[in-house]
Motif scaffolding. Sequence first.
Motif, short mmCIF file in Angstrom:
data_model
loop_
_atom_site.label_atom_id
_atom_site.label_comp_id
_atom_site.label_asym_id
_atom_site.label_seq_id
_atom_site.Cartn_x
_atom_site.Cartn_y
_atom_site.Cartn_z
N PHE A 1 1.98 -12.31 6.39
CA PHE A 1 3.39 -11.99 6.17
C PHE A 1 3.62 -11.44 4.76
O PHE A 1 4.29 -10.42 4.57
N TYR A 2 3.10 -12.13 3.74
CA TYR A 2 3.37 -11.72 2.37
C TYR A 2 2.74 -10.37 2.04
O TYR A 2 3.36 -9.51 1.40
N ALA A 3 1.48 -10.16 2.46
CA ALA A 3 0.81 -8.89 2.15
C ALA A 3 1.47 -7.73 2.87
O ALA A 3 1.68 -6.64 2.29
N THR A 4 1.85 -7.93 4.13
CA THR A 4 2.49 -6.86 4.89
C THR A 4 3.88 -6.57 4.33
O THR A 4 4.28 -5.40 4.24
N ALA B 1 -0.56 0.79 2.20
CA ALA B 1 -1.31 -0.42 1.87
C ALA B 1 -2.70 -0.07 1.34
O ALA B 1 -3.18 -0.66 0.36
N ALA B 2 -3.35 0.89 1.96
CA ALA B 2 -4.70 1.26 1.55
C ALA B 2 -4.74 1.80 0.13
O ALA B 2 -5.73 1.62 -0.60
N GLN B 3 -3.66 2.44 -0.31
CA GLN B 3 -3.63 3.04 -1.64
C GLN B 3 -3.12 2.11 -2.73
O GLN B 3 -3.48 2.26 -3.90
N LEU B 4 -2.26 1.13 -2.39
CA LEU B 4 -1.58 0.36 -3.43
C LEU B 4 -1.93 -1.12 -3.49
O LEU B 4 -1.67 -1.77 -4.51
N LEU B 5 -2.51 -1.69 -2.44
CA LEU B 5 -2.76 -3.13 -2.43
C LEU B 5 -4.17 -3.45 -2.87
O LEU B 5 -5.12 -2.71 -2.56
#
Length: 548
Positions: free
Chosen positions: A425-428, A342-346
Amino acid sequence: MGSSNAKQAASGPTVRERLANYKPTELRADLSHLTDGDKKALVKLADASDLLDAVYYEQIWSGASQLRQQLAERAATGTEADREVHRLFELFRGPWDRSRDNEPFIAGVGPKPKTANVYPEDMTADEFTAWTKTLDAADAKRAAGFYDVVQRQGGQLALASYADEYGALLRPAAALLREAADLAADASFGEFLRQRAAAVEDNRYLDSEVAWLRISHSSALEAAIGPYETYEDALFSAKAFFEAMVHVRDFAGTAMVDKFTGSLALVEQHLPIPAEYRNAELAPPPIVVVNQVYNGGDTAVPMTAAYNLPNDEDAIERAGSKLTLIKNVQEGKFHSVLEPIAAQLLAPAALAHVSFGAFFTHVLLHEVAHSNGPHRTVQGGHTVRSQLKELHSAFEEAKADIAGLFAARLLVDQGVIDDTSMEQFYATYLASAFRSIRFGLEEAHGLGQAMQLSYLLERGAFTYDPATARFAVDMDRIPQAVSDLTRDIMLIQGDGDKARADEFRAKYGVLSPPVKQALDSLDAPIDIAPIWVDIERLRAEAREPAAP
């Protein structure tokens, strides 16, 4: 097999690079409430799991057991490189890298056979189909069922029961199950172990599946032991492979999720499909939360974080199913894998909403959603598995994923879920999509997730910014896209339309350039590699002589 088979394949990442994708993680459980008998039973179950390892290697490939022995001998007397090859083989449960579409990582090993070793490797689907038409009804069911090997005998196809084929390993495993049953404090858990011991010896599994479903909610121990999943049968997704997962129950976690058992019918009523596609015989599964202390057999990385069993439709129709959530595995995956992805792609706005609560709850809803929607075709009443064949597992995993996300919105709106937002929910889910795709497109969860991500990107529910190489959620578009994808997958399943499934897989089961670039750029583990600290300690204690 020649000695060259123990050498690293010339192409692809090195063995050390492949190992680095799996972060060693200690998996612990609270054993303070266990009796001494329970602790001794855990050791017996771990020993039985090791025997099921050996059964699984017999099932997966005709050369697997011999290669495994060769690698173990080299690891015991050879170099650190030899030990690394052996560790990777055990992680993948074979010589193929599951995260790289089953690419062999040992020289001299060929492609992973679609037949595994539960059919003749030279058997075609057409030959199998023609042969089954010559069988009586009982043998035709066995041929297409979970618990029998198809072999060549005198040049002709023939059936051999698992109990006969693997009896030399299953009989001592059954003895260990009975010993564990005598030690365990809970009578219902002991009854399951005794029934399972009988099943692996006589090849009749139905009663033991029912006994598993009837393990008391007060039992401190839980376990799934036997032939369950069919992912390794890439020809028909029909034959079950032996595995063992040994757990200690998390009573507090189980109490927390009990509220979801009543939501299954609500979700079914609101599914975006015609009434005839809905599951009219839906029953909410009991849910247990556990912490895993050991595993064996069909338990290759990526590690299972939850499961909804049994898979046998006869057992489900007789007694339902049970959902098991493995909390310590989920926590390991979230912190070691999903957070770095998540830290690298979102994009920052999405990253701010990634949470373990959303991850844990969506895994729960995924497993519950396996019960939702059609399990038999609307016309003819055939099982979806029999109609979608090798694509069944990928579509079933995709169904459970996306229907679980659909259910999340409904339950948030209804107030059933009041501690997690849809942004979370959507981000995770978006971050977890990249986690699952890294399992490889030859793996059911990886292919299922690739189809979902491609579909949602096409619909604009997820977006990609080339300037920052980051992905984000479009909150306006994603609810309808999730609903549409839930509908499209369930209609394919309910129609049993293999041609449409093939078309869907060809269109969406691919990686777009931005997704491929993102995956190539990731510097994060693919999954965790378990360290079984509790069993290691219990085994050490069992070896110590008693005090005078």
